[in-house]
Design a protein around this motif. Structure first.
Motif, short mmCIF file in Angstrom:
data_model
loop_
_atom_site.label_atom_id
_atom_site.label_comp_id
_atom_site.label_asym_id
_atom_site.label_seq_id
_atom_site.Cartn_x
_atom_site.Cartn_y
_atom_site.Cartn_z
N GLY A 9 -63.72 -4.84 -31.01
CA GLY A 9 -64.26 -6.18 -30.96
C GLY A 9 -63.84 -7.01 -32.16
N LEU A 18 -58.43 -9.53 -26.33
CA LEU A 18 -58.86 -8.37 -27.10
C LEU A 18 -58.78 -7.15 -26.21
CD1 LEU A 18 -62.08 -9.52 -29.04
CD2 LEU A 18 -59.90 -8.85 -30.06
N LEU A 20 -60.72 -3.56 -25.96
CA LEU A 20 -61.79 -2.69 -26.41
C LEU A 20 -61.50 -1.25 -26.03
CD1 LEU A 20 -64.89 -4.82 -25.35
CD2 LEU A 20 -63.45 -5.04 -27.39
N ARG A 38 -72.10 -5.56 -21.06
CA ARG A 38 -72.23 -6.43 -22.22
C ARG A 38 -73.65 -6.96 -22.31
NH1 ARG A 38 -68.09 -11.29 -20.36
NH2 ARG A 38 -69.37 -12.15 -18.65
N LEU A 86 -60.07 -15.24 -22.86
CA LEU A 86 -61.49 -15.16 -23.23
C LEU A 86 -62.11 -16.53 -23.36
CD1 LEU A 86 -61.18 -12.20 -25.69
CD2 LEU A 86 -62.78 -12.29 -23.77
N THR A 91 -68.80 -14.03 -25.19
CA THR A 91 -69.39 -13.56 -26.44
C THR A 91 -70.58 -12.65 -26.14
OG1 THR A 91 -68.67 -15.50 -27.68
CG2 THR A 91 -70.55 -14.27 -28.55
N TYR A 94 -70.41 -5.37 -26.44
CA TYR A 94 -69.89 -4.61 -25.31
C TYR A 94 -70.14 -3.12 -25.51
CZ TYR A 94 -67.64 -8.78 -23.48
OH TYR A 94 -67.42 -10.03 -22.93
N THR A 116 -69.59 -2.81 -29.51
CA THR A 116 -68.60 -3.55 -30.31
C THR A 116 -68.78 -5.02 -30.00
OG1 THR A 116 -66.27 -3.68 -30.95
CG2 THR A 116 -66.72 -3.30 -28.60
N GLU A 117 -68.88 -5.81 -31.05
CA GLU A 117 -69.22 -7.22 -30.90
C GLU A 117 -67.98 -8.07 -30.69
OE1 GLU A 117 -71.69 -8.62 -34.03
OE2 GLU A 117 -72.08 -10.56 -33.08
N VAL A 118 -68.05 -8.89 -29.68
CA VAL A 118 -66.98 -9.83 -29.36
C VAL A 118 -67.52 -11.24 -29.52
CG1 VAL A 118 -65.46 -10.71 -27.55
CG2 VAL A 118 -65.80 -8.23 -27.81
N THR A 119 -66.84 -12.04 -30.32
CA THR A 119 -67.22 -13.44 -30.51
C THR A 119 -66.03 -14.31 -30.16
OG1 THR A 119 -68.75 -12.85 -32.30
CG2 THR A 119 -68.09 -15.16 -32.12
#
Length: 122
Positions: A9, A18, A20, A38, A86, A91, A94, A116-119
């Motif tokens: 992420g 991205l 993952l 998510r 994306l 956001t 995940y 795992t953080e996705v922004t």
């Protein structure tokens, strides 16, 4: 002991990509379908994608269909989520988990990884 370790992420601009990864251990990975989920703070967990134990069958939430691709490498006990184009609404944190049954969005294990953080933001 089941372990699920998500990674990959980060911060990405809208339209970016991205990939993952989720490394699994403590169970016979190749014998189970796997899901990605998510979570957005304050909202319910959302199922994102499923892949069958052998990788030959996949399914996706309507919100990510055609944009995300789930895959797996049974030799590495790892499942992946390639996320393209994306959007800010992607956001979230995940997570992965095994599927309770074939093509089921219900998670098998009670224990979850750290996620795992996705922004997605400009």
């Amino acid at each position: 002991q089941v372990q699920l370790v998500e990674s990959g992420g980060g911060l990405v601009q809208p339209g970016g990509s991205l990939r993952l990864s989720c490394a699994a251990s403590g169970f016979t990975f190749s014998g189970y379908g796997m899901n990605w989920y998510r979570v957005v703070p304050g909202k319910e967990r959302e199922w994102v994608a499923f892949i069958s134990s052998g990788g030959g069958r996949t399914s996706y939430a309507d919100s990510v269909k055609g944009l995300f691709t789930i895959s797996r490498d049974n030799a590495k006990n790892t499942v992946y989520l390639q996320m393209n184009s994306l959007k800010p609404e992607d956001t979230a944190v995940y997570y992965c988990n095994a599927a309770r049954s074939t093509n089921s969005p219900v998670p098998l294990f009670d224990d979850w990884g750290q996620g795992t953080e996705v922004t997605v933001s400009s």
